[in-house]
Motif scaffolding. Structure first.
Motif, short mmCIF file in Angstrom:
data_model
loop_
_atom_site.label_atom_id
_atom_site.label_comp_id
_atom_site.label_asym_id
_atom_site.label_seq_id
_atom_site.Cartn_x
_atom_site.Cartn_y
_atom_site.Cartn_z
N ASP A 134 0.41 -6.81 -15.56
CA ASP A 134 1.08 -5.61 -16.02
C ASP A 134 -0.27 -4.57 -16.52
OD1 ASP A 134 2.63 -3.60 -16.62
OD2 ASP A 134 3.29 -4.28 -18.64
N LYS A 135 -1.12 -4.32 -15.69
CA LYS A 135 -2.38 -3.77 -15.89
C LYS A 135 -2.33 -2.40 -15.08
CE LYS A 135 -5.38 -7.75 -16.11
NZ LYS A 135 -6.00 -7.41 -17.66
N PRO A 136 -2.92 -1.22 -15.91
CA PRO A 136 -2.96 0.09 -15.14
C PRO A 136 -3.58 -0.05 -13.82
CG PRO A 136 -3.90 0.33 -17.49
CD PRO A 136 -3.56 -1.46 -17.24
N LEU A 137 -2.96 0.77 -12.92
CA LEU A 137 -3.47 1.07 -11.55
C LEU A 137 -4.02 2.07 -11.50
CD1 LEU A 137 -3.20 0.05 -8.66
CD2 LEU A 137 -1.13 1.41 -8.40
N LYS A 138 -5.45 2.25 -11.10
CA LYS A 138 -6.17 3.40 -10.96
C LYS A 138 -6.71 3.41 -9.62
CE LYS A 138 -6.35 4.06 -15.55
NZ LYS A 138 -7.55 4.05 -16.16
N ALA A 160 5.39 7.61 -5.31
CA ALA A 160 4.89 6.77 -6.41
C ALA A 160 4.28 7.73 -7.55
CB ALA A 160 3.85 5.89 -5.83
N GLN A 161 4.20 9.02 -7.19
CA GLN A 161 3.47 9.99 -8.39
C GLN A 161 4.13 9.97 -9.58
OE1 GLN A 161 1.94 13.44 -6.85
NE2 GLN A 161 2.12 14.54 -8.71
N GLY A 162 3.29 9.51 -10.52
CA GLY A 162 3.97 9.57 -11.95
C GLY A 162 4.85 8.43 -12.17
N SER A 163 5.13 7.62 -11.33
CA SER A 163 6.08 6.35 -11.56
C SER A 163 5.50 5.05 -11.45
CB SER A 163 7.43 6.74 -10.79
OG SER A 163 7.21 6.64 -9.22
N VAL A 164 4.62 4.89 -10.24
CA VAL A 164 4.03 3.62 -10.36
C VAL A 164 2.63 3.63 -10.67
CG1 VAL A 164 3.29 2.04 -8.53
CG2 VAL A 164 5.40 3.27 -7.94
N LYS A 165 2.51 2.89 -12.10
CA LYS A 165 1.54 3.26 -12.98
C LYS A 165 0.42 1.78 -12.92
CE LYS A 165 3.08 7.26 -15.40
NZ LYS A 165 3.51 7.51 -16.63
N THR A 166 1.56 0.85 -12.76
CA THR A 166 0.66 -0.28 -13.07
C THR A 166 0.80 -1.48 -11.79
OG1 THR A 166 2.58 -1.83 -13.81
CG2 THR A 166 1.54 -0.28 -15.50
N TRP A 167 0.16 -2.41 -11.63
CA TRP A 167 -0.15 -3.53 -10.65
C TRP A 167 1.28 -4.02 -10.62
CZ3 TRP A 167 -3.87 -4.17 -7.13
CH2 TRP A 167 -5.16 -3.44 -7.18
N LYS A 168 1.74 -4.47 -11.67
CA LYS A 168 3.05 -5.34 -11.64
C LYS A 168 4.32 -4.56 -10.77
CE LYS A 168 5.68 -8.24 -14.77
NZ LYS A 168 5.27 -9.42 -14.21
N LEU A 224 0.86 -1.22 -0.13
CA LEU A 224 0.07 0.00 0.05
C LEU A 224 0.96 1.22 -0.01
CD1 LEU A 224 -2.86 -0.93 2.69
CD2 LEU A 224 -3.18 -0.58 0.09
N ASN A 225 1.87 1.17 0.71
CA ASN A 225 2.84 2.14 0.85
C ASN A 225 3.37 2.73 -0.74
OD1 ASN A 225 5.52 3.66 0.94
ND2 ASN A 225 5.18 3.67 3.26
N LYS A 226 3.97 1.43 -1.07
CA LYS A 226 4.44 1.36 -2.63
C LYS A 226 3.55 2.35 -3.63
CE LYS A 226 7.48 -1.13 -5.71
NZ LYS A 226 8.02 -2.48 -5.93
N MET A 227 2.40 1.88 -3.22
CA MET A 227 1.15 2.47 -4.17
C MET A 227 0.99 4.00 -4.00
SD MET A 227 -2.07 -0.05 -4.30
CE MET A 227 -1.89 -1.68 -5.28
N TRP A 228 0.83 4.48 -2.65
CA TRP A 228 0.27 5.63 -2.18
C TRP A 228 1.26 6.60 -1.86
CZ3 TRP A 228 -4.73 7.21 -3.17
CH2 TRP A 228 -5.47 6.06 -3.42
N ALA A 229 2.63 6.41 -1.58
CA ALA A 229 3.53 7.39 -0.98
C ALA A 229 3.74 8.43 -2.29
CB ALA A 229 4.94 6.46 -0.69
N PRO A 230 4.27 9.66 -1.92
CA PRO A 230 4.40 10.68 -2.73
C PRO A 230 5.55 10.47 -3.88
CG PRO A 230 4.70 11.49 -0.30
CD PRO A 230 4.42 9.91 -0.37
#
Length: 334
Positions: free
Chosen positions: A156-160, A140-148, A132-138
């Motif tokens: 390798d699907k888009p994370l929304k 991650a903005q603009g860089s963590v874009k997929t579930w993979k 969750l941290n990896k998804m939501w931490a500052p």
């Protein structure tokens, strides 16, 4: 020539009749509440029952500005009661102090902050706090874009991402628990103070993930799936439920919910005092009815005694905490 009506009533009676309606209107008793969308279902249920019991003698208005938005109004003296899904913060304490407003902090229920995904998501069985941290931490903005990118075993699907806005106490509590600092979050996600908007977003996107209070999940469990949380490496995954909140196993996303009462209104406005007495007497049953977790009877008893003392202040000192227990919280308010 005077009419028979004027003659029979007399001038004094006519004057009195002219002022009857404004006088009644001025005496209208209203309890004004605003704040957290998470606490709203509980307070709205209490307000409905209270107004029925009072047979229209007292009106209760309940708004949804988010915890932060509610405190802004409260500290300007615009409301009698502020709902909050996290404790009052230092800047809000300062704003209230500057305006000469004291407050009484009352825990009223527990909540399981719930992480949800689309029901068609078949790859995520549970999620760790680190993920969750990896998804939501500052960062991650603009860089963590997929579930993979979060977990190599996921597709390798888009994370929304969908979450509460910055005025929400849920946003504050989640970021404190997951990222380690309140309000520290990536900004490129769909934000809304209306939890129903978040429900709609996740339920319509297979790659969606969001979070909000347990009651909104329970109300929409046909459209969403709750994700079990792994608090620490090696620990079992735990799903949100009233039972796991009560036994303390759902961590770190279990939290108390609050109402803050303007201390002057609580002491000197009979309608506010009546409403709070009714709230605390009926909180257990109505909290359960709207799918939240009631406090244990012993904790409600402690809250009632605290309310009777009209002791202003907060047990947090303006600093958010995760995992604090109600008896300890009340004992801090001297």
């Amino acid at each position: 020539m005077q009419s028979k009506f004027v003659q029979s009533m007399g001038l004094a009676a006519i004057v009195a009749s002219l002022f009857a309606i404004p006088t009644a209107h001025a005496a209208e008793k209203i309890v004004k509440i605003d704040g957290s969308s998470t606490v709203y279902p509980i307070t709205e249920a209490v307000a409905e029952e209270f107004q029925k019991a009072k047979k229209g003698a007292i009106k209760v208005t309940v708004g949804i500005s988010g915890t932060g938005g509610g405190f802004k109004k409260f500290c300007r003296g615009e409301t009698d009661i502020s709902e909050a899904s996290r404790p009052i913060l230092k800047k809000e304490m300062d704003a209230c102090k500057e305006a000469g407003i004291q407050y009484i902090e009352l825990p009223v229920a527990y909540d399981a902050l719930t992480v949800v995904v689309n029901p068609k998501n078949d790859w995520i069985k549970s999620i760790t706090v680190e993920e969750l941290n990896k998804m939501w931490a500052p960062a991650a903005q603009g860089s963590v874009k997929t579930w993979k990118q979060v977990n190599a075993t996921w597709p390798d699907k888009p994370l929304k991402l969908f979450g509460p806005g910055a005025d929400s106490g849920t946003f504050d509590y989640f970021t404190e628990a997951v990222v380690g600092k309140a309000k520290s979050s990536r900004g490129d996600f769909t934000a809304s103070e209306d939890d129903n908007v978040l429900v709609q977003g996740v339920s319509s996107d297979i790659g969606g993930l969001g979070y909000f209070g347990y009651a909104y999940f329970d109300e929409n469990r046909d459209k969403l799936r709750a994700v079990p949380i792994v608090a620490k490496t090696g620990a079992p995954a735990v799903s949100p439920s009233p039972e796991t909140v009560m036994n303390g196993t759902y961590q770190p996303l279990s939290r108390p919910l609050f109402i803050y009462v303007n201390a002057t209104a609580g002491a000197f406005k009979p309608e506010v005092k009546e409403f709070i007495n009714f709230y605390l007497a009926n909180a257990a049953a109505l909290t359960k009815e709207v799918k939240y977790v009631p406090l244990p009877a012993s904790e409600y008893a402690a809250v009632v005694e605290h309310w009777k003392s009209l002791k202003p202040g907060t047990g947090f000192g303006g600093v958010p905490e995760v995992g604090v227990k109600i008896p300890e919280l009340l004992s801090r308010i001297k």
